[in-house]
Design a protein around this motif. Sequence first.
Motif, PDB file in Angstrom:
ATOM      1  N   THR A 254       0.825  -1.210   0.000  1.00  0.00           N
ATOM      2  CA  THR A 254       0.000   0.000   0.000  1.00  0.00           C
ATOM      3  C   THR A 254       0.862   1.265   0.000  1.00  0.00           C
ATOM      4  O   THR A 254       0.476   2.294   0.539  1.00  0.00           O
ATOM      5  CB  THR A 254      -0.935   0.005   1.216  1.00  0.00           C
ATOM      6  OG1 THR A 254      -0.172  -0.135   2.419  1.00  0.00           O
ATOM      7  CG2 THR A 254      -1.931  -1.140   1.137  1.00  0.00           C
ATOM      8  N   SER A 255       2.021   1.169  -0.635  1.00  0.00           N
ATOM      9  CA  SER A 255       2.938   2.313  -0.676  1.00  0.00           C
ATOM     10  C   SER A 255       2.513   3.353  -1.709  1.00  0.00           C
ATOM     11  O   SER A 255       3.032   4.464  -1.707  1.00  0.00           O
ATOM     12  CB  SER A 255       4.350   1.833  -1.014  1.00  0.00           C
ATOM     13  OG  SER A 255       4.391   1.319  -2.340  1.00  0.00           O
ATOM     14  N   PHE A 256       1.609   2.996  -2.609  1.00  0.00           N
ATOM     15  CA  PHE A 256       1.163   3.820  -3.731  1.00  0.00           C
ATOM     16  C   PHE A 256       2.217   3.957  -4.822  1.00  0.00           C
ATOM     17  O   PHE A 256       1.966   4.624  -5.828  1.00  0.00           O
ATOM     18  CB  PHE A 256       0.695   5.211  -3.282  1.00  0.00           C
ATOM     19  CG  PHE A 256      -0.618   5.192  -2.559  1.00  0.00           C
ATOM     20  CD1 PHE A 256      -1.814   5.140  -3.262  1.00  0.00           C
ATOM     21  CD2 PHE A 256      -0.669   5.199  -1.176  1.00  0.00           C
ATOM     22  CE1 PHE A 256      -3.026   5.095  -2.603  1.00  0.00           C
ATOM     23  CE2 PHE A 256      -1.878   5.162  -0.503  1.00  0.00           C
ATOM     24  CZ  PHE A 256      -3.061   5.113  -1.221  1.00  0.00           C
ATOM     25  N   CYS A 257       3.382   3.348  -4.646  1.00  0.00           N
ATOM     26  CA  CYS A 257       4.354   3.378  -5.735  1.00  0.00           C
ATOM     27  C   CYS A 257       3.778   2.611  -6.928  1.00  0.00           C
ATOM     28  O   CYS A 257       3.310   1.486  -6.767  1.00  0.00           O
ATOM     29  CB  CYS A 257       5.670   2.731  -5.297  1.00  0.00           C
ATOM     30  SG  CYS A 257       6.710   3.817  -4.326  1.00  0.00           S
ATOM     31  N   PRO A 258       3.797   3.192  -8.111  1.00  0.00           N
ATOM     32  CA  PRO A 258       3.232   2.500  -9.283  1.00  0.00           C
ATOM     33  C   PRO A 258       3.948   1.177  -9.529  1.00  0.00           C
ATOM     34  O   PRO A 258       5.125   1.009  -9.191  1.00  0.00           O
ATOM     35  CB  PRO A 258       3.481   3.482 -10.426  1.00  0.00           C
ATOM     36  CG  PRO A 258       3.701   4.803  -9.775  1.00  0.00           C
ATOM     37  CD  PRO A 258       4.328   4.518  -8.451  1.00  0.00           C
ATOM     38  N   ARG A 259       3.225   0.254 -10.144  1.00  0.00           N
ATOM     39  CA  ARG A 259       3.811  -1.055 -10.445  1.00  0.00           C
ATOM     40  C   ARG A 259       4.572  -1.041 -11.758  1.00  0.00           C
ATOM     41  O   ARG A 259       5.141  -2.049 -12.160  1.00  0.00           O
ATOM     42  CB  ARG A 259       2.698  -2.110 -10.477  1.00  0.00           C
ATOM     43  CG  ARG A 259       2.015  -2.257  -9.133  1.00  0.00           C
ATOM     44  CD  ARG A 259       0.838  -3.211  -9.177  1.00  0.00           C
ATOM     45  NE  ARG A 259       1.261  -4.586  -9.356  1.00  0.00           N
ATOM     46  CZ  ARG A 259       0.434  -5.633  -9.280  1.00  0.00           C
ATOM     47  NH1 ARG A 259      -0.840  -5.428  -9.033  1.00  0.00           N
ATOM     48  NH2 ARG A 259       0.876  -6.849  -9.461  1.00  0.00           N
ATOM     49  N   PHE A 260       4.570   0.077 -12.453  1.00  0.00           N
ATOM     50  CA  PHE A 260       5.322   0.225 -13.700  1.00  0.00           C
ATOM     51  C   PHE A 260       5.900   1.639 -13.728  1.00  0.00           C
ATOM     52  O   PHE A 260       5.374   2.548 -13.077  1.00  0.00           O
ATOM     53  CB  PHE A 260       4.419  -0.006 -14.920  1.00  0.00           C
ATOM     54  CG  PHE A 260       3.159   0.807 -14.922  1.00  0.00           C
ATOM     55  CD1 PHE A 260       3.125   2.072 -15.494  1.00  0.00           C
ATOM     56  CD2 PHE A 260       2.002   0.313 -14.340  1.00  0.00           C
ATOM     57  CE1 PHE A 260       1.964   2.828 -15.490  1.00  0.00           C
ATOM     58  CE2 PHE A 260       0.829   1.063 -14.331  1.00  0.00           C
ATOM     59  CZ  PHE A 260       0.815   2.319 -14.909  1.00  0.00           C
ATOM     60  N   PRO A 261       7.015   1.855 -14.437  1.00  0.00           N
ATOM     61  CA  PRO A 261       7.601   3.198 -14.508  1.00  0.00           C
ATOM     62  C   PRO A 261       6.637   4.186 -15.158  1.00  0.00           C
ATOM     63  O   PRO A 261       6.077   3.909 -16.226  1.00  0.00           O
ATOM     64  CB  PRO A 261       8.855   3.003 -15.361  1.00  0.00           C
ATOM     65  CG  PRO A 261       9.138   1.541 -15.326  1.00  0.00           C
ATOM     66  CD  PRO A 261       7.816   0.861 -15.183  1.00  0.00           C
ATOM     67  N   ILE A 262       6.430   5.325 -14.512  1.00  0.00           N
ATOM     68  CA  ILE A 262       5.651   6.425 -15.079  1.00  0.00           C
ATOM     69  C   ILE A 262       6.579   7.631 -15.090  1.00  0.00           C
ATOM     70  O   ILE A 262       6.837   8.245 -14.048  1.00  0.00           O
ATOM     71  CB  ILE A 262       4.391   6.717 -14.254  1.00  0.00           C
ATOM     72  CG1 ILE A 262       3.529   5.460 -14.115  1.00  0.00           C
ATOM     73  CG2 ILE A 262       3.587   7.841 -14.897  1.00  0.00           C
ATOM     74  CD1 ILE A 262       2.289   5.665 -13.268  1.00  0.00           C
ATOM     75  N   ILE A 263       7.096   7.952 -16.252  1.00  0.00           N
ATOM     76  CA  ILE A 263       8.136   8.969 -16.377  1.00  0.00           C
ATOM     77  C   ILE A 263       7.523  10.244 -16.928  1.00  0.00           C
ATOM     78  O   ILE A 263       7.099  10.308 -18.086  1.00  0.00           O
ATOM     79  CB  ILE A 263       9.276   8.465 -17.280  1.00  0.00           C
ATOM     80  CG1 ILE A 263       9.847   7.156 -16.719  1.00  0.00           C
ATOM     81  CG2 ILE A 263      10.368   9.524 -17.401  1.00  0.00           C
ATOM     82  CD1 ILE A 263      10.793   6.445 -17.657  1.00  0.00           C
ATOM     83  N   GLY A 264       7.444  11.255 -16.075  1.00  0.00           N
ATOM     84  CA  GLY A 264       6.876  12.533 -16.468  1.00  0.00           C
ATOM     85  C   GLY A 264       7.911  13.623 -16.531  1.00  0.00           C
ATOM     86  O   GLY A 264       9.103  13.367 -16.767  1.00  0.00           O
ATOM     87  N   ARG A 265       7.491  14.842 -16.257  1.00  0.00           N
ATOM     88  CA  ARG A 265       8.404  15.985 -16.349  1.00  0.00           C
ATOM     89  C   ARG A 265       9.475  15.956 -15.269  1.00  0.00           C
ATOM     90  O   ARG A 265      10.552  16.518 -15.448  1.00  0.00           O
ATOM     91  CB  ARG A 265       7.609  17.283 -16.233  1.00  0.00           C
ATOM     92  CG  ARG A 265       6.726  17.579 -17.436  1.00  0.00           C
ATOM     93  CD  ARG A 265       5.801  18.740 -17.182  1.00  0.00           C
ATOM     94  NE  ARG A 265       4.987  19.061 -18.368  1.00  0.00           N
ATOM     95  CZ  ARG A 265       3.867  19.758 -18.331  1.00  0.00           C
ATOM     96  NH1 ARG A 265       3.398  20.209 -17.157  1.00  0.00           N
ATOM     97  NH2 ARG A 265       3.196  19.989 -19.432  1.00  0.00           N
ATOM     98  N   ASP A 266       9.157  15.311 -14.129  1.00  0.00           N
ATOM     99  CA  ASP A 266      10.097  15.302 -13.007  1.00  0.00           C
ATOM    100  C   ASP A 266      10.735  13.940 -12.797  1.00  0.00           C
ATOM    101  O   ASP A 266      11.175  13.608 -11.696  1.00  0.00           O
ATOM    102  CB  ASP A 266       9.365  15.722 -11.717  1.00  0.00           C
ATOM    103  CG  ASP A 266       8.726  17.091 -11.841  1.00  0.00           C
ATOM    104  OD1 ASP A 266       9.323  17.958 -12.499  1.00  0.00           O
ATOM    105  OD2 ASP A 266       7.628  17.289 -11.297  1.00  0.00           O
ATOM    106  N   GLY A 267      10.787  13.131 -13.832  1.00  0.00           N
ATOM    107  CA  GLY A 267      11.405  11.816 -13.704  1.00  0.00           C
ATOM    108  C   GLY A 267      10.371  10.733 -13.418  1.00  0.00           C
ATOM    109  O   GLY A 267       9.174  10.902 -13.637  1.00  0.00           O
TER     110      GLY A 267
END
Length: 572
Positions: free
Chosen positions: A387-400
């Motif tokens: 339940t850490s809320f860390c996504p299960r896949f890379p989501i790379i936006g403007r800030d990495g």
Amino acid sequence: MAQSPQPGLAYMVREQPLGSTRHIRIVGVGAGASGLNLIRTLRLNLSDYEVVIYEKNADVGGTWLENRYPGCRCDVPSHSYQFSWRQKKDWTNFFSGAEEIGGYLSEVCDAEGMRDSIKTSHQLVSAQWNEKDGQWELVVRNLETGEDFADYATFLVDGTGILNNWKWPDVQGLDDFRGSLIHTANWPKDFDHTGKTIAVIGNGSSGIQVLPELQPGAEKLYHIFRTPTWVLPPRIQAWKVMGQAGEILSKIQMDAQENFSPETIEKFQSDPEFYREFVKKVEAEVNNAFPVVLTQSPVQAFARAKVTEYMTFMLGGNQELCKALIPDFPLGCRRMTPGHGYLQALTKPNVEVRRSGIKRFVAEGIELDSGDILKVDAIVCATGFNTSFCPRFPIIGRDGNLQERWAKETPKAYMSCAVAGLPNYFMFLGPNAPIGHGSVFTLSEHIAKYITAAIKKCQTESIKSLAPSRAAVDDYFAHITAFMPRTAWAAPGGRSWFKNGREDGPVTALHPGSRIHFFHMLERFRGEDWEYVYEGEGGGNRFGYLGNGFSTKELDPRGDSTWYLDEEAIVR
């Protein structure tokens, strides 16, 4: 906040009427309740779009497809745990089981013709924002073939939820145990517990539900947990005495297991007014739960005393069990669960309660922190989810990469739905959503409408991309941080998934207010909290969408160009 056009660029009037749309592609992740709601809400409100939902499982249903352990059921009443737009009148139990809920979701998907928009056995592998094109570049894996392929999305909507990434307990020697090692969220269909010595680890909702199902057939059952938890009396009894639904609950018939009688189900089906009144009264009771978690409220003190009395009675007054099981922290610090048969099962002669940490797993069973070794045939881990809320896949936006950001810092979201630095990205049940406040079905309906409204704004107002500002997200988080100490959720001493499995720390899983408070908050889109990039060279003109002076409302031959004569002056 808009990106200003570059100086020196000539502005040209767009030769389209106000209200014109641009074609967009929406990709959703997860075909549980949120994904199905998204499909329907888009259909009702948008045109000139395409949508695909990628679902990693072989069928729809999300957590209700995956969780099928013995005794698995919802702890929200069935008639609240359904879509308002697709009500079911033949629920068999007041608190429905996993198979019935999963079947309901599958039936809704078929009845609404949604399967053409869903690709099962497909998993999103990565997502990267392309600023120049204003879209997400995606990599998707076909889980049946193992092949990866590229896709894109103008808008990416994450509906993967929070309670679906199950985890083993954090102990040494997981591979050393020679018996059956089982997680409740990955229950083997062929497991027979009869005559076995079993350890059940964890006393969250899964542990509370599975233990009384295993106890009767087990030779010996050890129940191991670190932190006590509040176990609620049957809600129907409390609501009959104190709630708004008392009168209508007295008109329905149920057996000892809370199964509806055939007569009651027939009345639900044949009497729409009675059914609607019942649904609304039950929903109102669900909505009224918030005062209990306010630590200084008289409701908290009264409820805590009553639940203590109930637990003591159900444990037969056994002082050793009462000391181990009844918490000294506020009611609601951990998720409150109605445990049908749980407390009674703990008093049976074949059950031994061990409130202890686990040092490690060994070949023959479990070594506790005390050094005691419990020899068992099977270990059932009711140890919950990541339940850490860390996504299960890379989501790379403007800030990495958001994975890396949220692994290092407390997850922060805008109204639980969006993240600073991630343009055209939305979430269902992100950080600080009201996931513990009641039914996620109606919750997802409100979130779907909010997300769809934002997408429609972009589609019709020449907005290439939008994202909440860092300042807005920080201000919202500051409010959450200041509010949470009022609640039992933030109380020290209770290890909870509300706080990502910690006893102390920020509450990341719950909304700072009631369920109705959350719905009210989402009624309006606060445009001032967002950063925009407009279509056109150099950032475009924010009023480019005004177009050629005409409106689609007057050019649509099927429309009513005098609609305003029929509207009341009510502002929402």
